[in-house]
Design a protein around this motif. Structure first.
Motif, PDB file in Angstrom:
ATOM      1  N   ARG A  81       0.833  -1.213   0.000  1.00  0.00           N
ATOM      2  CA  ARG A  81       0.000   0.000   0.000  1.00  0.00           C
ATOM      3  C   ARG A  81       0.861   1.252   0.000  1.00  0.00           C
ATOM      4  O   ARG A  81       0.545   2.242  -0.674  1.00  0.00           O
ATOM      5  N   VAL A  82       1.961   1.216   0.768  1.00  0.00           N
ATOM      6  CA  VAL A  82       2.891   2.361   0.782  1.00  0.00           C
ATOM      7  C   VAL A  82       3.478   2.572  -0.609  1.00  0.00           C
ATOM      8  O   VAL A  82       3.590   3.710  -1.085  1.00  0.00           O
ATOM      9  N   LYS A  83       3.814   1.482  -1.272  1.00  0.00           N
ATOM     10  CA  LYS A  83       4.382   1.570  -2.617  1.00  0.00           C
ATOM     11  C   LYS A  83       3.366   2.157  -3.595  1.00  0.00           C
ATOM     12  O   LYS A  83       3.717   2.987  -4.448  1.00  0.00           O
ATOM     13  N   ARG A  84       2.094   1.752  -3.471  1.00  0.00           N
ATOM     14  CA  ARG A  84       1.054   2.284  -4.356  1.00  0.00           C
ATOM     15  C   ARG A  84       0.839   3.777  -4.094  1.00  0.00           C
ATOM     16  O   ARG A  84       0.665   4.556  -5.028  1.00  0.00           O
ATOM     17  N   LEU A  85       0.877   4.177  -2.835  1.00  0.00           N
ATOM     18  CA  LEU A  85       0.753   5.600  -2.488  1.00  0.00           C
ATOM     19  C   LEU A  85       1.924   6.382  -3.065  1.00  0.00           C
ATOM     20  O   LEU A  85       1.749   7.477  -3.618  1.00  0.00           O
ATOM     21  N   PHE A  86       3.112   5.819  -2.954  1.00  0.00           N
ATOM     22  CA  PHE A  86       4.321   6.408  -3.548  1.00  0.00           C
ATOM     23  C   PHE A  86       4.115   6.607  -5.053  1.00  0.00           C
ATOM     24  O   PHE A  86       4.448   7.658  -5.612  1.00  0.00           O
ATOM     25  N   ASP A  87       3.553   5.603  -5.718  1.00  0.00           N
ATOM     26  CA  ASP A  87       3.312   5.685  -7.165  1.00  0.00           C
ATOM     27  C   ASP A  87       2.416   6.868  -7.519  1.00  0.00           C
ATOM     28  O   ASP A  87       2.711   7.635  -8.438  1.00  0.00           O
ATOM     29  N   ILE A  88       1.309   6.998  -6.807  1.00  0.00           N
ATOM     30  CA  ILE A  88       0.343   8.055  -7.104  1.00  0.00           C
ATOM     31  C   ILE A  88       0.950   9.439  -6.851  1.00  0.00           C
ATOM     32  O   ILE A  88       0.837  10.344  -7.682  1.00  0.00           O
ATOM     33  N   ILE A  89       1.617   9.593  -5.699  1.00  0.00           N
ATOM     34  CA  ILE A  89       2.197  10.898  -5.338  1.00  0.00           C
ATOM     35  C   ILE A  89       3.246  11.329  -6.355  1.00  0.00           C
ATOM     36  O   ILE A  89       3.215  12.456  -6.860  1.00  0.00           O
ATOM     37  N   PHE A  90       4.167  10.426  -6.687  1.00  0.00           N
ATOM     38  CA  PHE A  90       5.245  10.800  -7.596  1.00  0.00           C
ATOM     39  C   PHE A  90       4.761  10.938  -9.043  1.00  0.00           C
ATOM     40  O   PHE A  90       5.347  11.692  -9.822  1.00  0.00           O
ATOM     41  N   THR A  91       3.714  10.226  -9.413  1.00  0.00           N
ATOM     42  CA  THR A  91       3.134  10.414 -10.736  1.00  0.00           C
ATOM     43  C   THR A  91       2.576  11.823 -10.872  1.00  0.00           C
ATOM     44  O   THR A  91       2.783  12.497 -11.886  1.00  0.00           O
TER      45      THR A  91
END
Length: 428
Positions: free
Chosen positions: A239-249
């Protein structure tokens, strides 16, 4: 791991520099406002880009002194032009000397040479010595029982005196290149380990130094029982990785949008054909998906050309070469990240036709598909552009290292390494 250890030292260094900056600002009567915090962040970015946060060296490089000096001069010029305040001149001059004093102290504390001895056959010892020469953190003392010495080492023929020699030579680490030894040697190694000397096998040491896992040493038992690989089963980490994906995108898309519009217009003007290049790639769980990129090649018959694109491939357009160098052609993949088909960081998504070939010819290649493919990844920032089975194998060694050690910190490290690669136009 060496790469994560460096992050720890850098964090300490940045924290100290921040406190120093606050103190100097107060001392010279300068105002702490948004400009101060933004300026400090910008300073850290420049330090990172010019390798001034590197603590893998034992001594100063002239280039480090020059680069930090140029950054300070740039800060003096910009701040004086906009403020006419001599306090900023004093700040940057003081900061330049103080940060070098701090760096020198940290180098003394954290980068003492590790004295290393090796147990194993001659070929393996030669390979490990090659690794040791890549970093000045280690001093090779000698090998036990077999092999050939060097000017800096000794060959110890009586391995039964292992414990005595380790104590006499003040050895900090033993690398076991050959784990097939008798019970007496195992008992000695255990005793040495319990007395505080680090004992590691060749595979573990290779990971520490090179940031990759050699495929030749991987087998079912290693994959089954070795530590790491938390990304397979840690739902919080996912979930942290998915949040990282959205934020950095979002962070990347906002400044990249104008570049994407301009790129689309140039592509359409430069050569006939569609703006986007669509291709089937293999993703999580071996599921194919359609990956989106800006078209960087002229239209051609794929059956008449190589499946690999060389650096000087005449199919690549002029702007296509620039896009590939600066990774602009990858920007449409942000849509794949939003859709959840890709992650921001992960193994490169391979073309399905090539991928099936790799799975047949490279052992355990399928492990890459246990995680989402990435827009950027450890292999992309650590290994130069290459084409063919052998290059795919070498890149997979870096991918396997990433899958084993994946964490939020690791993803951040790759993110910043990617920025450095893009800004300096290196790699692919």
């Amino acid at each position: 791991m060496r790469h994560l250890r460096n992050i720890g030292i850098r964090s300490i260094y940045v924290s100290i520099l921040f406190v120093v900056s606050l103190t100097l600002f107060d001392y010279y009567g300068l105002n702490r406002n948004a400009v101060f915090y933004g300026g400090f962040l910008l300073l850290c970015i420049f330090y990172y880009l010019f390798d001034l946060f590197n603590f893998d060296v034992q001594k100063y490089r002239v280039s480090s002194l020059i680069n930090s000096g140029l950054i300070s001069i740039l800060g003096i010029i910009i701040s004086y032009i906009f403020t006419k305040n001599l306090g900023y001149v004093k700040f940057f001059m003081s900061f330049y000397f103080i940060q070098h004093m701090i760096r020198y102290i940290l180098l003394l504390v954290f980068t003492k040479k590790i004295r290393v001895a090796i147990i194993g056959n001659e070929d393996k010892i030669r390979n490990i010595v090659g690794y040791l020469k890549k970093t000045d953190r280690y001093k090779y003392i000698g090998s036990f029982n077999v092999g050939t010495g060097t000017d800096e080492s000794t060959v110890y023929q009586d391995i039964k005196k292992l414990s005595e020699i380790v104590k006499e030579e003040n050895i900090n680490k033993i690398i076991v290149a050959d784990t097939k030894h008798d019970k007496e040697i195992s008992e000695q190694l255990l005793k040495i380990k319990l007395n505080g000397v680090k004992v590691v096998d060749h595979l573990t040491f290779n990971q520490e130094v090179n940031g990759k896992i050699e495929i030749e040493h991987v087998n079912d038992n290693w994959l089954l029982y070795d530590y790491g690989f938390h990304i397979f089963h840690n739902n919080i980490q996912k979930r942290v990785k998915r949040l990282f994906d959205i934020i950095f995108t979002i962070i990347i898309f906002i400044p990249a949008f104008p570049i994407m519009i301009v790129s689309a217009l140039i592509i359409k003007y430069e050569s006939p054909g569609p703006i986007f290049f669509r291709q089937k790639r293999i993703g999580l769980g071996n599921k194919p998906f359609e990956m989106l990129k800006f078209r960087s090649m002229k239209l051609h018959d794929p059956n008449e050309h190589s499946k690999y694109a060389g650096e000087n491939d005449d199919r690549i357009t002029k702007y296509g070469k620039f896009m590939r160098k600066m990774r602009i052609d990858e920007l449409p993949q942000l849509w794949n990240v939003v859709k959840g088909e890709m992650s921001f960081v992960g193994p490169r998504a391979e073309w399905d036709e090539l991928c099936y070939t790799y799975m047949e010819k490279i052992a355990y290649y399928n492990v890459r598909h246990s995680v989402q493919p990435g827009l950027t990844g450890w292999a992309q920032v650590m290994y130069p552009y290459g084409a063919g089975i052998e290059d795919a194998k070498r890149k997979f060694e870096y991918d396997l290292y990433y899958i084993k050690h994946q964490s939020f910190i690791t993803d951040l490290l790759i993110f910043f390494k990617t920025i450095k690669t893009v800004l300096f136009g290196r790699g692919r």
